[in-house]
Motif scaffolding. Sequence first.
Motif, short mmCIF file in Angstrom:
data_model
loop_
_atom_site.label_atom_id
_atom_site.label_comp_id
_atom_site.label_asym_id
_atom_site.label_seq_id
_atom_site.Cartn_x
_atom_site.Cartn_y
_atom_site.Cartn_z
N MET A 406 0.80 -1.22 0.00
CA MET A 406 0.00 0.00 0.00
C MET A 406 0.83 1.27 0.00
N ASP A 407 2.16 1.16 -0.09
CA ASP A 407 2.99 2.35 -0.26
C ASP A 407 2.78 2.97 -1.62
N ASP A 408 2.02 2.30 -2.50
CA ASP A 408 1.70 2.90 -3.79
C ASP A 408 0.84 4.14 -3.60
N ILE A 409 0.12 4.23 -2.50
CA ILE A 409 -0.59 5.46 -2.11
C ILE A 409 0.18 6.04 -0.94
N GLN A 410 0.71 7.25 -1.12
CA GLN A 410 1.55 7.86 -0.10
C GLN A 410 0.90 9.13 0.45
N TYR A 411 1.09 9.33 1.75
CA TYR A 411 0.59 10.52 2.43
C TYR A 411 1.79 11.30 2.98
N TYR A 412 1.80 12.59 2.71
CA TYR A 412 2.87 13.45 3.23
C TYR A 412 2.24 14.50 4.14
N SER A 413 2.73 14.59 5.36
CA SER A 413 2.17 15.54 6.32
C SER A 413 2.77 16.93 6.10
N ALA A 414 1.88 17.91 5.93
CA ALA A 414 2.30 19.31 5.79
C ALA A 414 2.15 20.06 7.10
N GLY A 415 1.79 19.36 8.18
CA GLY A 415 1.62 20.02 9.47
C GLY A 415 0.24 20.64 9.59
N LYS A 416 0.11 21.54 10.56
CA LYS A 416 -1.16 22.23 10.79
C LYS A 416 -1.19 23.55 10.04
N LEU A 417 -2.27 23.77 9.30
CA LEU A 417 -2.41 24.97 8.48
C LEU A 417 -3.72 25.65 8.80
N SER A 418 -3.77 26.96 8.53
CA SER A 418 -4.99 27.76 8.66
C SER A 418 -5.19 28.53 7.36
N MET A 419 -6.40 28.49 6.82
CA MET A 419 -6.70 29.18 5.56
C MET A 419 -8.12 29.69 5.59
N GLY A 420 -8.34 30.81 4.90
CA GLY A 420 -9.67 31.31 4.68
C GLY A 420 -10.22 30.77 3.37
N ARG A 421 -11.50 30.98 3.17
CA ARG A 421 -12.09 30.53 1.92
C ARG A 421 -11.53 31.37 0.77
N ASP A 422 -11.24 30.71 -0.35
CA ASP A 422 -10.64 31.31 -1.55
C ASP A 422 -9.19 31.70 -1.33
N ASP A 423 -8.59 31.26 -0.22
CA ASP A 423 -7.16 31.52 0.00
C ASP A 423 -6.33 30.56 -0.83
N VAL A 424 -5.13 31.03 -1.19
CA VAL A 424 -4.13 30.19 -1.86
C VAL A 424 -2.85 30.28 -1.05
N LEU A 425 -2.29 29.14 -0.73
CA LEU A 425 -1.10 29.09 0.12
C LEU A 425 0.01 28.33 -0.60
N GLN A 426 1.19 28.92 -0.65
CA GLN A 426 2.36 28.25 -1.20
C GLN A 426 3.34 28.02 -0.06
N LEU A 427 3.80 26.79 0.07
CA LEU A 427 4.68 26.48 1.19
C LEU A 427 5.75 25.49 0.77
N PRO A 428 6.95 25.57 1.37
CA PRO A 428 8.01 24.60 1.08
C PRO A 428 7.71 23.28 1.78
N ILE A 429 8.14 22.18 1.14
CA ILE A 429 7.94 20.85 1.73
C ILE A 429 9.25 20.30 2.27
N ALA A 430 10.25 20.19 1.40
CA ALA A 430 11.53 19.62 1.82
C ALA A 430 12.57 19.90 0.74
N SER A 431 13.83 19.65 1.07
CA SER A 431 14.92 19.76 0.09
C SER A 431 15.97 18.71 0.42
N LYS A 432 16.60 18.17 -0.65
CA LYS A 432 17.63 17.15 -0.47
C LYS A 432 18.63 17.23 -1.60
N THR A 433 19.86 16.75 -1.31
CA THR A 433 20.94 16.75 -2.29
C THR A 433 21.19 15.32 -2.76
N ALA A 434 21.54 15.18 -4.04
CA ALA A 434 21.79 13.85 -4.62
C ALA A 434 22.79 13.97 -5.76
#
Length: 629
Positions: A406-434
Amino acid sequence: MKKLLVILLCFIILVVIVFALAVHFRGGCPFVKAKNTCSATEASNKPVSAAAKAVSGTLDEEPYNAPIVKLQLFKNGFGFVTREIAPRDWATPLVLKPAITPRHGTLWFEPAETIVRRTTRERTVVETAAAKKNDAPGYQPNWSNLTDAFAWQKVTVKTKDGLKHTGTVVGNQPPQEQTEENQPVYEFIDSLSAYSSSSSSRVYRPETSSYAAPVKSPFGQVFLTLKTADGYLTLRQEDVVAINAEKFADDQAVAPNAKKTKQTEVVQVVEAPKNHIGPVRMRYLSEGITWSPFYRVDLHDDDKLTVYASATVLNTLEPFEDAEVEFISGFPNMVFASTISAIAKGTTFRAFLNSLENAGSRSSRSGVMGQSGVMSQSVTSNVRPSDFDYVDAAGNQPSLWSTSGMDDIQYYSAGKLSMGRDDVLQLPIASKTADFEYVTTWTAPLEPRYTYEGIRISSSSKASDQETTPWNCIRFRNPFDFALTTAPYEIEHNGQVLGQSTGSWFGSGDLATVQITKSMSVSASIFQGESGNLDREVTLLRYNEKYRYRKPDVTATITLTNRGPKPVKMLVNATYYGELVSAEGNPTRTPILSSVDSINPKNKLAWEVTVPAAGQIKLNYTYAIILER
């Protein structure tokens, strides 16, 4: 006389018997109409549930607001919404606010014994002259019209001459029939009085009896009218320097001409077990909130790169505060996502059945949540983005997924957020080097003459521009412990943007190939022609009849030319129909699913070669194909 008394006594006894029978069968005095009762026939035709009785007993109470506590978002406008009802006494049911619009088959409660029903109730509604406007953030009244801003409010007005006047601002009201005796006197103060030794005033009576806002004099000037203890006072608005008031006009709970009416409304009622202690949670699939990922890949000079993952959240559902938000990556197999639940307000009997029938006839792959393109999370576009991702430097094919089950369906936690109706939020998730490497990819176009499964495939006669043009790409393994899903990738080096393209679904640890731009220094071509066994024939039994076909050998020559000053690593793909006879360069062969009645199996060859600087290489392969005579 005795006969009369006997008759009277019999009549009294008869009345008593009738009264007793009526009390026994009706349950109350037959001469007093019971409140909220109906006849036996009416009662049998109007069954009332416990929840409906509870609702009718609290007609004017405000519904309970069940806030959103968790959101699990797909990328196509749908998401799972979790609401929580705080612990309460469940002796009476609860009316939900706001009304929910779940998709069919997705509304579930904790505890599971909880009941929800859609019903109707009567409600007292207060109709005001105007709706409140100052609930919106940053609300400002109309300062050019003080009458409108402070209508019917008690204020203290200071004018330029330093005087203060206390009264109620006269706003709009229905016209009244007035006489000379009760018509108010409008009085305004001349602004010149602030600059002269003596004050003067002018008095006039308006011809109209309604107090419109703003009030204007015959001279076109705007006035503010106060109802004071001494009568009506009208000030020229330009002479007002300050107003002291407790609230604006729109703060009024009830306007002067408000009235109460009874309205019938549809409500959703929740009834948990009466002995339940603790909160009640509900979860359902809803439309109106989504997330969209995007990535930035920063290339370094030491063959390292840094991947920055970000997301945009769009909310048109409703406001929420401190809700736990999770992003879902994978194929959203929700067949009934287009079917609004019958528990939702506005859903009709016929519309629900029609939608149910239409949704049930669709397969999981063709459901509304299996769209194509960047907004899609379907297996075809996310799992198998490019055959270049499945051949490593040793010519081996890595596993399709870095994880299983069932890892074919993955969930990523973005933490707790607050938004109003019709709001648009852009937020960073993570960064890694390879680690990464530059590669050039090319897919050989199909040859229409040798694209044959038993029926000529005309759609293969013209390959797309992307298939026939070599592309400069980067290749790396996904460094995150979560999947990189279908999204835009912006590639940059030392602050310079090299290009943007669409990357597909790459599981954790999967080999990813992302395009940068078309290659200008590398060219590729393919030539195919019959090279042997030109007279070979075969006989096949098809459709209960024997057919004779030719089976020649076809040789294809791929030419790769590098005009640049550095060697170029190339990943080359070529598809053929038939049986492979020979191939140079040790390619990897992968069978491709064909139709059941195909007479030529479909296969794909994949090479990984290095073209020298200012050099050229050729790759030959031969296959036998069955063709019409």
